[in-house]
Design a protein around this motif. Structure first.
Motif, PDB file in Angstrom:
ATOM      1  N   GLY A 139      31.601  48.840  43.749  1.00 30.21           N
ATOM      2  CA  GLY A 139      32.797  50.431  43.660  1.00 30.21           C
ATOM      3  C   GLY A 139      33.386  49.853  42.095  1.00 30.21           C
ATOM      4  N   THR A 140      34.314  51.160  41.801  1.00 31.31           N
ATOM      5  CA  THR A 140      35.329  51.201  40.719  1.00 31.31           C
ATOM      6  C   THR A 140      36.778  50.850  41.181  1.00 31.31           C
ATOM      7  OG1 THR A 140      35.486  53.848  40.719  1.00 31.31           O
ATOM      8  CG2 THR A 140      33.584  52.270  39.042  1.00 31.31           C
ATOM      9  N   SER A 141      37.243  50.191  40.494  1.00 27.21           N
ATOM     10  CA  SER A 141      39.177  49.994  40.635  1.00 27.21           C
ATOM     11  C   SER A 141      39.937  50.886  39.038  1.00 27.21           C
ATOM     12  CB  SER A 141      39.267  48.871  41.729  1.00 27.21           C
ATOM     13  OG  SER A 141      38.662  48.293  40.757  1.00 27.21           O
ATOM     14  N   GLY A 142      40.644  50.649  39.205  1.00 27.50           N
ATOM     15  CA  GLY A 142      42.187  50.339  38.269  1.00 27.50           C
ATOM     16  C   GLY A 142      42.429  49.184  38.567  1.00 27.50           C
ATOM     17  N   GLY A 143      42.209  48.325  37.529  1.00 32.84           N
ATOM     18  CA  GLY A 143      42.458  46.879  36.934  1.00 32.84           C
ATOM     19  C   GLY A 143      44.337  46.455  37.533  1.00 32.84           C
ATOM     20  N   ASP A 211      45.044  57.502  47.519  1.00 34.94           N
ATOM     21  CA  ASP A 211      45.733  58.718  47.045  1.00 34.94           C
ATOM     22  C   ASP A 211      45.167  57.917  45.334  1.00 34.94           C
ATOM     23  OD1 ASP A 211      45.838  61.440  45.896  1.00 34.94           O
ATOM     24  OD2 ASP A 211      47.661  60.517  45.031  1.00 34.94           O
ATOM     25  N   PHE A 212      44.403  58.558  45.665  1.00 39.11           N
ATOM     26  CA  PHE A 212      43.875  58.521  43.010  1.00 39.11           C
ATOM     27  C   PHE A 212      45.340  58.640  42.811  1.00 39.11           C
ATOM     28  CE2 PHE A 212      42.396  59.230  39.472  1.00 39.11           C
ATOM     29  CZ  PHE A 212      41.669  57.874  39.238  1.00 39.11           C
ATOM     30  N   TYR A 213      46.329  59.111  43.443  1.00 40.95           N
ATOM     31  CA  TYR A 213      47.051  59.792  42.349  1.00 40.95           C
ATOM     32  C   TYR A 213      48.716  59.114  42.070  1.00 40.95           C
ATOM     33  CZ  TYR A 213      43.982  62.698  39.377  1.00 40.95           C
ATOM     34  OH  TYR A 213      43.223  62.955  38.920  1.00 40.95           O
ATOM     35  N   GLY A 215      49.475  57.786  45.320  1.00 39.74           N
ATOM     36  CA  GLY A 215      49.539  56.685  45.804  1.00 39.74           C
ATOM     37  C   GLY A 215      49.147  55.619  45.472  1.00 39.74           C
ATOM     38  N   GLN A 216      48.510  55.874  43.888  1.00 35.83           N
ATOM     39  CA  GLN A 216      48.335  53.920  42.957  1.00 35.83           C
ATOM     40  C   GLN A 216      49.621  54.274  41.549  1.00 35.83           C
ATOM     41  OE1 GLN A 216      44.105  54.429  41.738  1.00 35.83           O
ATOM     42  NE2 GLN A 216      42.880  54.568  44.508  1.00 35.83           N
ATOM     43  N   ALA A 217      50.466  55.055  42.183  1.00 32.72           N
ATOM     44  CA  ALA A 217      51.638  55.074  41.206  1.00 32.72           C
ATOM     45  C   ALA A 217      51.514  55.897  39.696  1.00 32.72           C
ATOM     46  CB  ALA A 217      52.180  53.976  40.865  1.00 32.72           C
ATOM     47  N   ARG A 218      50.300  56.616  39.170  1.00 37.03           N
ATOM     48  CA  ARG A 218      49.837  57.482  38.623  1.00 37.03           C
ATOM     49  C   ARG A 218      50.908  58.004  37.781  1.00 37.03           C
ATOM     50  NH1 ARG A 218      44.268  56.177  39.711  1.00 37.03           N
ATOM     51  NH2 ARG A 218      43.439  55.790  37.399  1.00 37.03           N
ATOM     52  N   LEU A 219      51.266  58.999  36.697  1.00 32.35           N
ATOM     53  CA  LEU A 219      51.896  59.674  36.132  1.00 32.35           C
ATOM     54  C   LEU A 219      50.957  60.486  35.953  1.00 32.35           C
ATOM     55  CD1 LEU A 219      53.534  56.359  33.993  1.00 32.35           C
ATOM     56  CD2 LEU A 219      54.498  57.273  35.554  1.00 32.35           C
ATOM     57  N   ASN A 245      43.159  44.646  41.516  1.00 34.04           N
ATOM     58  CA  ASN A 245      42.400  45.533  41.534  1.00 34.04           C
ATOM     59  C   ASN A 245      43.119  46.947  42.381  1.00 34.04           C
ATOM     60  OD1 ASN A 245      40.678  44.293  43.338  1.00 34.04           O
ATOM     61  ND2 ASN A 245      38.798  46.253  42.126  1.00 34.04           N
ATOM     62  N   ILE A 246      42.501  48.430  42.637  1.00 36.12           N
ATOM     63  CA  ILE A 246      43.276  48.808  43.261  1.00 36.12           C
ATOM     64  C   ILE A 246      42.485  50.066  43.439  1.00 36.12           C
ATOM     65  CG2 ILE A 246      45.081  51.371  43.609  1.00 36.12           C
ATOM     66  CD1 ILE A 246      46.756  49.935  41.815  1.00 36.12           C
ATOM     67  N   GLU A 247      41.559  50.357  44.974  1.00 35.47           N
ATOM     68  CA  GLU A 247      40.596  51.692  45.139  1.00 35.47           C
ATOM     69  C   GLU A 247      40.976  52.026  46.182  1.00 35.47           C
ATOM     70  OE1 GLU A 247      39.991  49.785  47.965  1.00 35.47           O
ATOM     71  OE2 GLU A 247      38.082  49.309  47.894  1.00 35.47           O
ATOM     72  N   MET A 248      39.929  52.592  47.468  1.00 29.92           N
ATOM     73  CA  MET A 248      40.728  54.089  47.700  1.00 29.92           C
ATOM     74  C   MET A 248      39.382  53.435  49.516  1.00 29.92           C
ATOM     75  SD  MET A 248      41.477  57.321  45.933  1.00 29.92           S
ATOM     76  CE  MET A 248      40.183  57.240  45.387  1.00 29.92           C
ATOM     77  N   GLU A 249      39.094  52.220  49.524  1.00 33.12           N
ATOM     78  CA  GLU A 249      38.021  52.357  50.857  1.00 33.12           C
ATOM     79  C   GLU A 249      37.839  50.557  51.217  1.00 33.12           C
ATOM     80  OE1 GLU A 249      36.895  53.335  47.536  1.00 33.12           O
ATOM     81  OE2 GLU A 249      36.586  55.929  48.292  1.00 33.12           O
ATOM     82  N   THR A 270      37.113  46.831  37.513  1.00 32.00           N
ATOM     83  CA  THR A 270      37.632  47.690  36.396  1.00 32.00           C
ATOM     84  C   THR A 270      37.501  48.660  35.544  1.00 32.00           C
ATOM     85  OG1 THR A 270      38.944  45.889  34.960  1.00 32.00           O
ATOM     86  CG2 THR A 270      39.352  46.049  38.279  1.00 32.00           C
ATOM     87  N   LEU A 271      38.144  49.583  35.634  1.00 34.73           N
ATOM     88  CA  LEU A 271      37.518  51.080  34.612  1.00 34.73           C
ATOM     89  C   LEU A 271      39.211  51.126  33.802  1.00 34.73           C
ATOM     90  CD1 LEU A 271      36.150  54.055  36.364  1.00 34.73           C
ATOM     91  CD2 LEU A 271      34.941  51.799  35.681  1.00 34.73           C
ATOM     92  N   LEU A 272      39.527  50.505  34.295  1.00 33.21           N
ATOM     93  CA  LEU A 272      41.401  50.481  33.251  1.00 33.21           C
ATOM     94  C   LEU A 272      42.179  49.591  33.465  1.00 33.21           C
ATOM     95  CD1 LEU A 272      42.990  53.500  33.614  1.00 33.21           C
ATOM     96  CD2 LEU A 272      42.032  52.368  35.419  1.00 33.21           C
ATOM     97  N   ASP A 273      43.061  49.911  32.584  1.00 36.03           N
ATOM     98  CA  ASP A 273      43.759  48.222  33.247  1.00 36.03           C
ATOM     99  C   ASP A 273      45.355  49.409  33.222  1.00 36.03           C
ATOM    100  OD1 ASP A 273      46.298  47.176  33.377  1.00 36.03           O
ATOM    101  OD2 ASP A 273      46.255  45.511  31.627  1.00 36.03           O
ATOM    102  N   ARG A 274      45.881  49.327  34.426  1.00 34.84           N
ATOM    103  CA  ARG A 274      46.733  50.522  34.909  1.00 34.84           C
ATOM    104  C   ARG A 274      48.111  50.378  34.744  1.00 34.84           C
ATOM    105  NH1 ARG A 274      47.365  53.204  38.673  1.00 34.84           N
ATOM    106  NH2 ARG A 274      49.030  54.122  37.609  1.00 34.84           N
ATOM    107  N   GLN A 275      48.647  48.944  33.784  1.00 35.10           N
ATOM    108  CA  GLN A 275      49.706  48.852  33.449  1.00 35.10           C
ATOM    109  C   GLN A 275      49.699  49.472  31.806  1.00 35.10           C
ATOM    110  OE1 GLN A 275      49.307  44.300  33.701  1.00 35.10           O
ATOM    111  NE2 GLN A 275      51.580  44.689  35.317  1.00 35.10           N
TER     112      GLN A 275
HETATM  113  N1  URA Z   1      38.967  53.878  41.690  1.00 31.49           N
HETATM  114  C1  URA Z   1      40.696  54.077  42.138  1.00 31.49           C
HETATM  115  O1  URA Z   1      40.584  54.156  42.980  1.00 31.49           O
HETATM  116  N2  URA Z   1      41.525  54.459  40.686  1.00 31.49           N
HETATM  117  C2  URA Z   1      40.432  53.930  39.698  1.00 31.49           C
HETATM  118  O2  URA Z   1      42.049  54.229  38.877  1.00 31.49           O
HETATM  119  C3  URA Z   1      39.670  53.685  38.984  1.00 31.49           C
HETATM  120  C4  URA Z   1      38.251  53.895  40.603  1.00 31.49           C
END
Ligand code: URA
Length: 312
Positions: A139-143, A211-213, A215-219, A245-249, A270-275
């Protein structure tokens, strides 16, 4: 009662088997795996799927088709100009490809989608009498605090309060399940990362959110009721809990694989560094090359395992 196969049959040792635990399955004349468009009444599952030893699952149907093509090349099973048929072709819910002993299946986004797919996949493996199956989520995730492009092999999935558990409401009651994964498999995959030496690979905890937004503390979602400082404090707490890392499954994946006695791992890039941000602003080519890393790592692992079993 339909409760899987024992590891011993008629006193003889046999492989580790996918486990179902549902007495109602016994009274069904046939089992319709609706979201795969497969039916035990019309398809011989042991003949079609009985040789499956590796199952790789990932969110996007396109990525799982590309993984099937990639692994066919790696295993020397590619047929020039051949199109791999989608086994679930007349449903658009999930896509499934089979290349020798490898099954590549898409699961969509989020816990409900992967959970439905896993119920049917586990029954498929059970009806097909598969043994010694290893399953990996690619998968993909936010780091958090990692260079983008780092591959994280999950030690243990955690919920959004940093607890290593998956909670589901069944008949109105909360049921909490363990999210333990196979530690030896994680170490073997880490070794594959070292063998390849193409990108950074680490073992760490993974936070699984709903959640992606928010739920993952996005702004950058449609709604946000917290500050940048609140976000950073939350990510710092996750980091302190060993989350990288953060993902949803991953949480329901780990819980269901553990219940069904499957050796399981989660491998996400990880596709990006969430910090440092929230938007996926890297170029398409960069994101595409990152997404191939879990496939390359797991492809190497499968090849290594199959070569070792040929020698033994
Ligand atoms: N998948 C996620 O759930 N979060 C991300 O930031 C990138 C991919």
């Amino acid at each position: 009662m339909a409760s899987g196969f024992a590891d011993e049959k008629n006193g003889k040792k046999c492989g580790r088997s996918p486990f179902v635990n549902n007495p109602h399955l016994d009274s069904m004349k046939e089992d319709i795996l609706y979201h795969f468009n497969l039916n035990t009444g019309t398809l011989n599952f042991p003949a079609k799927f009985g040789d499956v030893k590796f199952v790789c699952v990932g969110g996007s149907p396109w990525r799982m088709k590309s993984f099937a093509e990639y692994i066919a090349g790696e295993l020397g099973l590619a047929v020039p100009n051949a199109e791999y048929p989608n086994i679930c072709e007349s449903t658009d819910r999930y896509a499934m490809y089979k290349v020798g002993p490898v099954l590549s299946v898409s699961h969509g986004m989020g816990i409900p989608s992967i959970s439905i797919m896993l119920h049917e996949l586990i029954k498929l493996l059970y009806h097909a009498r598969c043994t010694d199956v290893t399953i990996v989520r690619l998968g993909t995730s936010g780091g958090i605090g990692l260079h983008p492009g780092t591959v994280v092999i999950t030690k243990q999935p955690m919920d959004a309060t940093f607890l290593p558990r998956f909670e589901q409401v069944i008949l109105g009651k909360s049921v909490v399940r363990s999210t333990e994964l196979d530690g030896d498999l994680a170490e073997e995959l880490l070794q594959c990362g070292k063998d390849l030496a193409e990108f950074d690979t680490v073992i760490a905890n993974t936070m699984c959110t709903l959640d992606f937004y928010e739920g993952q503390a996005r702004l950058d979602g449609a709604f946000c009721s917290y500050t940048e400082e609140d976000k950073q404090n939350y990510l710092a707490k996750a980091y302190a809990a060993g989350v990288r890392n953060i993902e949803m499954e991953s949480s329901v994946f780990a819980a269901m694989c553990k219940l069904s006695n499957l050796r399981a791992a989660v491998v996400c890039v990880t596709l990006l560094d969430r910090q440092k941000g929230d938007q996926l602003s890297s170029s398409h080519d960069v994101l595409h090359s990152y997404q191939q890393r879990p496939q390359i790592l797991v492809g190497h692992y499968i090849k290594k395992k199959l070569n070792a079993s040929k020698k033994s």
